[in-house]
Design a protein around this motif. Structure first.
Motif, short mmCIF file in Angstrom:
data_model
loop_
_atom_site.label_atom_id
_atom_site.label_comp_id
_atom_site.label_asym_id
_atom_site.label_seq_id
_atom_site.Cartn_x
_atom_site.Cartn_y
_atom_site.Cartn_z
N ARG A 8 0.83 -1.20 0.00
CA ARG A 8 0.00 0.00 0.00
C ARG A 8 0.86 1.25 0.00
N THR A 9 0.28 2.34 -0.47
CA THR A 9 0.90 3.64 -0.36
C THR A 9 0.09 4.43 0.66
N LEU A 10 0.78 4.84 1.73
CA LEU A 10 0.13 5.61 2.78
C LEU A 10 0.01 7.07 2.35
N LYS A 11 -0.97 7.74 2.89
CA LYS A 11 -1.09 9.18 2.66
C LYS A 11 0.10 9.87 3.30
N ASP A 12 0.45 11.03 2.78
CA ASP A 12 1.58 11.80 3.28
C ASP A 12 1.44 12.05 4.78
N GLY A 13 2.47 11.76 5.54
CA GLY A 13 2.50 12.02 6.97
C GLY A 13 1.93 10.93 7.85
N VAL A 14 1.33 9.89 7.28
CA VAL A 14 0.75 8.81 8.08
C VAL A 14 1.88 7.97 8.67
N THR A 15 1.81 7.73 9.97
CA THR A 15 2.83 6.93 10.66
C THR A 15 2.44 5.46 10.66
N ASP A 16 3.41 4.61 10.98
CA ASP A 16 3.12 3.18 11.13
C ASP A 16 2.06 2.97 12.20
N ASP A 17 2.16 3.69 13.31
CA ASP A 17 1.18 3.55 14.39
C ASP A 17 -0.23 3.91 13.93
N TYR A 19 -1.38 3.74 10.88
CA TYR A 19 -1.78 2.69 9.94
C TYR A 19 -2.22 1.44 10.71
N ILE A 20 -1.43 1.02 11.69
CA ILE A 20 -1.77 -0.16 12.48
C ILE A 20 -3.06 0.06 13.25
N ASP A 21 -3.24 1.24 13.83
CA ASP A 21 -4.47 1.53 14.57
C ASP A 21 -5.71 1.44 13.69
N ALA A 22 -5.55 1.66 12.40
CA ALA A 22 -6.69 1.61 11.48
C ALA A 22 -7.27 0.20 11.36
N VAL A 78 -8.87 1.83 7.06
CA VAL A 78 -7.60 1.82 6.31
C VAL A 78 -7.69 2.79 5.13
N ALA A 79 -8.84 2.85 4.49
CA ALA A 79 -9.02 3.75 3.35
C ALA A 79 -8.76 5.20 3.73
N GLU A 80 -8.93 5.55 4.99
CA GLU A 80 -8.71 6.92 5.45
C GLU A 80 -7.22 7.28 5.53
#
Length: 107
Positions: A8-17, A19-22, A78-80
């Motif tokens: 996946r490509t995360l949105k700019d500035g999204v951290t691993d934490d 992403y995992i919380d999602a 996750v989509a967010e």
């Protein structure tokens, strides 16, 4: 052993934490999580991730095996935090060997 793999490509500035919380179920601690998970970032594009879930389960009932690993609304959450998903699939392990600390064959 089953492996769920997501590229996946995360949105700019999204951290691993974030992403995992999602996707991690509420009330679940990483230490108690019922699967082995790795989240890796690309060395070329730090927003691109490879997430691998390793867990036991029947390939014919993979959705049942995945249910305790994610929130019921994980797809929306996750989509967010992502721009897109390039790979989303389940693999069945067929061969495994070696370890990270194994000596090199050329030594």
């Amino acid at each position: 052993m089953l492996r769920a793999v997501y590229v996946r490509t995360l949105k700019d500035g999204v951290t691993d934490d974030q992403y995992i919380d999602a996707w991690m179920p509420e009330g679940t601690a990483r230490e108690d999580y019922p699967a082995r998970v790795s989240v890796s970032r690309s060395t070329v594009d730090e927003r691109q991730t490879v997430t691998v879930f390793e867990f036991d389960g029947d390939p014919d009932h993979v959705l049942d095996a995945l249910a305790p690993l994610v929130r019921p609304d994980w797809r929306d959450r996750v989509a967010e935090v992502i721009e897109g998903t390039d790979v989303e699939t389940i693999y069945v392990e067929t061969v495994t060997y070696g370890s990270v600390g194994a000596p090199s064959a050329s030594a």
